[in-house]
Design a protein around this motif. Structure first.
Motif, short mmCIF file in Angstrom:
data_model
loop_
_atom_site.label_atom_id
_atom_site.label_comp_id
_atom_site.label_asym_id
_atom_site.label_seq_id
_atom_site.Cartn_x
_atom_site.Cartn_y
_atom_site.Cartn_z
N PRO A 288 8.76 -36.51 18.47
CA PRO A 288 7.61 -36.69 17.58
C PRO A 288 6.70 -35.46 17.55
O PRO A 288 6.03 -35.23 16.55
CB PRO A 288 6.89 -37.90 18.15
CG PRO A 288 7.32 -37.98 19.55
CD PRO A 288 8.72 -37.43 19.58
N ALA A 289 6.71 -34.69 18.60
CA ALA A 289 5.91 -33.46 18.59
C ALA A 289 6.44 -32.52 17.51
O ALA A 289 5.67 -31.95 16.74
CB ALA A 289 5.94 -32.80 19.96
N ASP A 290 7.74 -32.38 17.44
CA ASP A 290 8.34 -31.54 16.40
C ASP A 290 8.08 -32.11 15.01
O ASP A 290 7.75 -31.38 14.08
CB ASP A 290 9.85 -31.41 16.63
CG ASP A 290 10.19 -30.62 17.88
OD1 ASP A 290 9.32 -29.88 18.39
OD2 ASP A 290 11.33 -30.76 18.36
N GLY B 228 2.64 -31.33 9.49
CA GLY B 228 1.23 -30.94 9.44
C GLY B 228 0.29 -32.03 9.90
O GLY B 228 -0.87 -32.08 9.50
N LYS B 229 0.79 -32.92 10.75
CA LYS B 229 -0.04 -34.02 11.26
C LYS B 229 -1.09 -33.49 12.24
O LYS B 229 -0.85 -32.53 12.96
CB LYS B 229 0.83 -35.05 11.99
CG LYS B 229 1.86 -35.72 11.14
CD LYS B 229 1.26 -36.83 10.34
CE LYS B 229 2.36 -37.60 9.61
NZ LYS B 229 1.81 -38.57 8.71
N ARG C 13 4.96 -29.74 29.19
CA ARG C 13 5.54 -29.75 27.85
C ARG C 13 4.73 -30.65 26.91
O ARG C 13 4.38 -30.26 25.79
CB ARG C 13 6.99 -30.25 27.92
CG ARG C 13 7.68 -30.31 26.56
CD ARG C 13 8.93 -31.19 26.57
NE ARG C 13 8.58 -32.56 26.92
CZ ARG C 13 9.09 -33.22 27.98
NH1 ARG C 13 9.96 -32.66 28.78
NH2 ARG C 13 8.72 -34.47 28.22
N ASP C 14 4.39 -31.86 27.37
CA ASP C 14 3.65 -32.79 26.51
C ASP C 14 2.26 -32.27 26.19
O ASP C 14 1.78 -32.40 25.06
CB ASP C 14 3.57 -34.16 27.17
CG ASP C 14 4.91 -34.88 27.20
OD1 ASP C 14 5.84 -34.45 26.49
OD2 ASP C 14 5.02 -35.88 27.93
N LEU C 15 1.60 -31.67 27.16
CA LEU C 15 0.27 -31.10 26.91
C LEU C 15 0.35 -29.96 25.91
O LEU C 15 -0.45 -29.88 24.97
CB LEU C 15 -0.36 -30.64 28.22
CG LEU C 15 -1.76 -30.06 28.12
CD1 LEU C 15 -2.74 -31.06 27.51
CD2 LEU C 15 -2.25 -29.63 29.50
N LYS C 16 1.31 -29.08 26.10
CA LYS C 16 1.49 -27.96 25.17
C LYS C 16 1.76 -28.47 23.76
O LYS C 16 1.18 -27.98 22.79
CB LYS C 16 2.64 -27.08 25.65
CG LYS C 16 2.89 -25.87 24.79
CD LYS C 16 4.03 -25.04 25.33
CE LYS C 16 4.33 -23.87 24.41
NZ LYS C 16 5.48 -23.10 24.87
N ARG D 11 -0.90 -28.58 19.97
CA ARG D 11 -0.55 -27.98 18.67
C ARG D 11 -1.13 -28.75 17.50
O ARG D 11 -1.40 -28.17 16.45
CB ARG D 11 0.97 -27.92 18.48
CG ARG D 11 1.67 -27.01 19.43
CD ARG D 11 3.11 -26.80 19.07
NE ARG D 11 3.85 -28.03 18.87
CZ ARG D 11 5.13 -28.09 18.54
NH1 ARG D 11 5.82 -27.00 18.33
NH2 ARG D 11 5.73 -29.25 18.39
N PHE D 12 -1.33 -30.05 17.65
CA PHE D 12 -1.76 -30.83 16.50
C PHE D 12 -2.93 -31.76 16.77
O PHE D 12 -3.16 -32.71 16.05
CB PHE D 12 -0.59 -31.63 15.90
CG PHE D 12 0.29 -32.27 16.93
CD1 PHE D 12 1.47 -31.68 17.29
CD2 PHE D 12 -0.08 -33.45 17.53
CE1 PHE D 12 2.29 -32.26 18.24
CE2 PHE D 12 0.73 -34.04 18.47
CZ PHE D 12 1.92 -33.43 18.83
N CYS D 13 -3.69 -31.45 17.80
CA CYS D 13 -4.92 -32.21 18.05
C CYS D 13 -6.12 -31.32 17.75
O CYS D 13 -6.18 -30.19 18.21
CB CYS D 13 -4.97 -32.70 19.49
SG CYS D 13 -3.89 -34.11 19.76
N ASP D 14 -7.04 -31.86 16.98
CA ASP D 14 -8.26 -31.11 16.64
C ASP D 14 -9.25 -31.19 17.77
O ASP D 14 -9.33 -32.12 18.50
CB ASP D 14 -8.88 -31.69 15.36
CG ASP D 14 -7.95 -31.50 14.17
OD1 ASP D 14 -7.16 -30.55 14.17
OD2 ASP D 14 -8.04 -32.32 13.25
#
Length: 126
Positions: A89-91, A97-98, A116-119, A123-126
């Motif tokens: 789901p990260a990919d 663009g979520k 890995r999960d934090l990285k 990428r997609f958390c404001d």
């Protein structure tokens, strides 16, 4: 908040949360403060936190490798369950663009998995 909910948070009643009562209260305080419109949860377990995320968020995406995530999320109209690793789901979120206002990482507890999960979440958390 009902008396039952308060007792559950304080650890006075059985809870589906896999957190200590102090952690539950801290998370609930954060949810009430942040009021995230979109939340991402890596690691659904028994959906204890998922239930609270659904109350405080307009949209929740919860991810777990255990297929029971698909059943546990059914009572929540605003929760999209994904049965897969957290990388998938990260990919997807990145390619679509979520963006999420809040990410909760409680899945793979290995050092490499958390890193890995934090990285990925960053990428997609404001």
């Amino acid at each position: 908040m009902t008396e039952r909910h308060l007792k559950s948070l304080l650890g006075l009643e059985p809870s589906k949360w896999m957190m200590a009562p102090s952690e539950r209260l801290a998370v609930l305080g954060l949810l009430q403060t942040i009021m995230p419109k979109k939340a991402l949860e890596f690691g659904c377990a028994d959906a204890g936190l998922t239930a609270w995320l659904s109350q405080y968020s307009d949209e929740v995406v919860t991810v777990d490798i255990d297929p029971k995530v698909l059943v546990l999320a059914q009572p929540f109209h605003n929760v999209t369950p994904l049965c897969m690793t957290t990388q998938e789901p990260a990919d997807w979120a990145w390619s679509e663009g979520k963006h999420f206002d809040l990410a909760v990482i409680d899945a793979d507890h290995s050092e490499a998995g958390v890193r890995r999960d934090l990285k990925n979440a960053m990428r997609f958390c404001d």
